[in-house]
Enzyme design. Structure first.
Site, PDB file in Angstrom:
ATOM      1  CE  LYS A  82      -3.852   1.848   2.825  1.00  0.00           C
ATOM      2  NZ  LYS A  82      -4.682   1.554   4.026  1.00  0.00           N
ATOM      3  CB  SER A 157      -7.817   3.390   3.313  1.00  0.00           C
ATOM      4  OG  SER A 157      -7.014   2.719   4.277  1.00  0.00           O
ATOM      5  CB  SER A 181      -8.416   0.388   6.037  1.00  0.00           C
ATOM      6  OG  SER A 181      -9.233   1.521   6.100  1.00  0.00           O
TER       7      SER A 181
END
Lengths: 471, 65
Positions: A82, A157, A181
């Site tokens: 990420k 996210s 997330s």
């Protein structure tokens, strides 16, 4: 040419082939990069693709293995991070305009550990801006799209990580979560998402969302793969003040020990009235499967958990806004509209509210600790619904974060709030072909038990073997 | 508004302004902000049953590199 079969292989299947030199890391990496090149323009899972770095590392891995220096099951395995994990020499944007040109000079601990394990970084994945939102509809880098239905959200996210993993654009991806997330994107995209115990994995070198809530964890295509990644990244790190010094137990060895006699807690009052019918049916079938394997369902009640969402929101709003206090004043125009609004709303949470939130957090954690005297794990649907249309966004939490009521969002928020481990695994599909997910949570530092339960369920079903319709 | 009623909109607006949120940004935030402030206020009734918070920091006994 390596086709979809190898792209969708599991790490546990691929690693022995790489170790025996039946498959080359270079060959696998080239195939993944080709696939990213072909599919990422549609899915938008990656903000940055690190082709040159990946090929260099793949060649190095090939040489090392040929020389007899096999590092372990991640050696030669393409994976992604990420885009909030700092990576030396590779830009790290946090999904933001503010950090569009940010090129760190050192690696985050997770990036360092995965490099040392021999992993091949193929790119940095798309995310909700600054990890502060639930859709991965990103105003600066575009919307990540769900491989199961390109008009649906990936959730967030860590939406780029879940999309990349689901689409075979890498064999694992490191996500992060402050509320849910890792697990909700995993649920929406039909992959495994593991949130370890708070402090189990170092956050050093991760862009923060909310310090006391932030966790690092992997998204993978199987439970065993999640255990393999956790094995590589867990452990004490002096550079993270929240890092646990409990060492690194074996997360993989006991994974096949089955669930006979394990007590599975079911807090029905938090989900039975708040899930879509297909989700409820899939979850009931999952519980029946676990029972058929010897697990013992136990009805439980968790009244204080009705306050989990609001408690999480108090702490999150205060900490995130504190982290952004300078930029939100100096560069407000560089934020996307929804992140700018949420950061500003954090100023509504006062000092007394924050202190009360920390007291509520312990009050809730005590109830859960007591519950684990009666059960070994807590099971529920991961999310109340399947992936929603991009056009509609994900409004469900927008104005409900400060309400108090029973509901599944409390369980979603609970596990990050009190730091206990939880895993999301595929447990079915809706009538229109969208993934449904099972949540298994365990007591603090007991990742081994939730991995064991999730693995037993996964082995007894075929949901994890389905592939999204993108090839 | 009668005696005893709280003007959440006014309190919320003051909080946002005091924090440096530009005045022209407040109308778009106010409805959600009022809901937050009202929600926070209701939680005060829990105070008598809440424990001390868990230790959220630990003394540092060595300088980090």
């Amino acid at each position: 040419v390596i086709g979809p079969d190898l792209a969708y292989a599991r790490i546990s299947e691929l690693a022995p082939l790489i170790r025996k030199r039946e498959v080359s890391p270079v060959e696998v990496t080239d195939a993944v990069l080709e696939r990213i090149d072909r599919l990422n323009p549609t899915i938008n899972a990656y903000i940055t693709v690190t082709s040159d770095v990946a090929r260099d590392r793949a060649r190095l891995a090939e040489r090392e293995i040929a020389d007899g220096h096999y590092r372990g099951p991640l050696h030669g395995i393409p994976y992604s991070l990420k885009d909030l994990y700092l990576t030396a020499g590779i830009r790290t944007t946090g999904g933001s305009r503010i950090l569009r040109d940010n090129v760190p000079t050192e690696d985050s601990t997770v990036a360092q550990l995965l490099r040392e394990a021999g992993g091949i970084l193929v790119g940095k994945t798309n995310m909700h801006e600054f990890a502060y939102g639930t859709t991965t509809i990103n105003p600066h880098y575009g919307t990540a799209r769900n491989p199961w239905d390109l008009d649906r959200v990936t959730a967030g996210s860590s939406g780029g990580s879940s999309a990349a993993t689901a689409a075979g654009l890498g064999f694992a991806s490191m996500g992060s979560e402050t509320g849910f997330s890792i697990r909700r994107p995993a649920a929406f995209c039909g992959v495994v998402g593991l949130k370890p115990t708070y402090g189990r994995v170092s956050r050093h070198g991760m862009l923060p969302a909310a310090w006391s809530l932030d966790h690092a964890g992997p998204l993978t295509r199987s439970v065993e793969d999640a255990a393999l990644v956790l094995q590589a990244i867990a452990g004490h790190d002096r550079r993270d003040p929240a890092s646990s010094d409990r060492g690194r137990p074996d997360f993989v060895g006991g994974i096949g020990h089955g669930v006979a006699g394990l007590r599975v807690g079911l807090p029905r009052h938090h989900y039975e009235h708040s899930v879509e019918p297909a989700v409820g049916a899939a979850f009931d079938a999952a519980v029946a499967t676990l029972a058929s394997l010897g697990a013992v369902p136990v009805e439980i009640r968790l009244p204080r958990v009705a306050y989990a969402t609001v408690t999480s929101s108090i702490i999150m709003y205060a900490e995130v806004t504190a982290a952004h206090d300078r930029w939100i004043h100096e560069r407000p125009e560089d934020y996307g509209e929804d992140t700018r609004g949420r950061v500003r709303l954090g100023y509504c949470v006062g000092a007394v509210d924050y202190a009360r939130g920390q007291r509520m957090r312990r009050w809730i954690a005590e109830e859960i600790a007591a519950t684990f005297r009666d059960v070994d794990v807590i099971a529920s649907p991961t999310t109340p619904q399947v992936a929603t249309p991009i056009a509609g966004g994900l409004p469900a939490l927008r104005d409900q974060g400060f309400e108090v009521a029973d509901g599944l969002y409390n369980l979603l928020r609970l596990y990050a709030l009190i730091g206990i481990p939880a895993i999301a695994i595929p447990c079915g599909f809706s009538p229109d072909g969208l993934p449904i997910s099972l949540s298994i949570a365990g007591s603090a530092y007991d990742e081994a038990t939730i991995l064991r339960v999730a693995h037993a369920y996964e082995q007894a079903t075929t949901w994890s073997q389905r592939r999204p319709p993108i090839d | 508004m009668t005696m005893g009623q709280v003007d959440h909109a006014s309190i919320t607006r003051q909080r946002l302004l005091a924090a440096g949120v530009p005045e022209d940004a407040i109308p778009d935030l106010l409805e959600r902000a009022v809901a937050i402030v009202a929600g926070l206020e209701r939680l005060a009734e829990l105070d008598p049953q809440l424990p001390e918070p868990a230790l959220i920091w630990q003394p540092v006994d060595e300088v980090q590199a």
